[in-house]
Scaffold this active site. Structure first.
Site, PDB file in Angstrom:
ATOM      1  N   SER A  21     -47.309 139.628 121.415  1.00 46.85           N
ATOM      2  CA  SER A  21     -45.942 139.206 121.709  1.00 46.85           C
ATOM      3  C   SER A  21     -45.082 140.313 122.294  1.00 46.85           C
ATOM      4  CB  SER A  21     -45.274 138.665 120.440  1.00 46.85           C
ATOM      5  OG  SER A  21     -45.260 139.645 119.421  1.00 46.85           O
ATOM      6  N   ASP A 187     -36.824 144.000 113.803  1.00 46.74           N
ATOM      7  CA  ASP A 187     -37.697 143.660 112.675  1.00 46.74           C
ATOM      8  C   ASP A 187     -38.773 144.713 112.450  1.00 46.74           C
ATOM      9  OD1 ASP A 187     -39.343 143.224 114.842  1.00 46.74           O
ATOM     10  OD2 ASP A 187     -39.915 141.182 114.299  1.00 46.74           O
ATOM     11  N   HIS A 190     -40.918 143.923 116.932  1.00 48.52           N
ATOM     12  CA  HIS A 190     -40.603 143.390 118.256  1.00 48.52           C
ATOM     13  C   HIS A 190     -39.433 144.172 118.862  1.00 48.52           C
ATOM     14  CE1 HIS A 190     -42.641 140.016 116.178  1.00 48.52           C
ATOM     15  NE2 HIS A 190     -43.230 139.897 117.367  1.00 48.52           N
TER      16      HIS A 190
END
Length: 217
Positions: A21, A187, A190
């Site tokens: 991601s 977080d 990310h």
């Protein structure tokens, strides 16, 4: 025998970014184009006037582990890849702690080697980026020994395949010591836009050293 990577063509290079991601950066959202909103987009913008770069391809998929990249190799094979950049590993660690699904070091290295062997066989040059974590809690701090295990494997593979390595874990944690981790990854995993900017700058700095030569000099 240590694999060696062939030389790049002098012009019209295709750069492929393969990962999770962090690389994907929302590229699958309808309102976002195929390069995503993260470091790949920033690199593409920086290289938009570079005559040696013909195409940049983002093949990041959220949640991927190294085993998933190995299973998705056909997506890379479908490209005429001159430089393959791989950033993977944080999910291999995370899934151990949130799902009790451990990726042993031997399996991580085996799957990663399989990817790099395919890249070398296809004529691609390789760049590797360290997986990283900016721990925000004691829970995330407990991940660090396993993350360092994965980072060491990436470093060993970089040496074995003569591939440049972008030391993201070190660089981002050094930046976080001044700016605070929340500014770079809300977080811990990310990146923010500033975090993505630092990743892109680190990649560009390593590329400008010339060992993969995606930049004109």
């Amino acid at each position: 025998m240590t694999p060696t990577t062939p030389s790049l063509p002098e012009a019209h290079q295709t750069l492929v970014f393969f990962g999770d991601s962090v690389t994907e950066a929302n590229r699958h959202r309808p309102e976002v184009d195929a390069l995503g909103e993260g470091y790949v987009r920033i690199i593409a913008d920086e290289l938009s006037n570079n005559p040696t770069t013909s195409e940049i391809v983002n093949l990041g998929v959220g949640g991927n582990r190294v085993r998933d990249l190995r299973a998705r190799w056909s997506e890379v094979a479908a490209q005429r890849t001159d430089v393959l950049t791989v950033l993977i590993g944080i999910n291999d660690v995370w899934r151990h702690f949130d799902r009790d699904d451990y990726t042993p070091a031997e399996a991580f290295a085996e799957d990663f080697r399989a990817i790099l062997d395919e890249a070398v066989a296809s004529g691609s040059r390789i760049m590797l980026m360290e997986p990283f974590l900016l721990p925000l809690s004691r829970e995330q701090e407990a991940w660090l020994p396993e993350l360092h295990e994965k980072i060491d494997i990436v470093k060993d593979l970089g040496s074995a395949y003569a591939a440049p390595i972008v030391p993201l874990h070190q660089l981002l944690n050094e930046a976080a010591s001044d700016l605070g981790p929340l500014e770079l990854a809300p977080d811990g995993i990310h990146p923010s836009q500033l975090g993505h900017r630092l990743i892109a700058e680190a990649w560009l700095a390593e590329a400008s050293e010339g060992r993969v030569s995606p930049l004109a000099h």
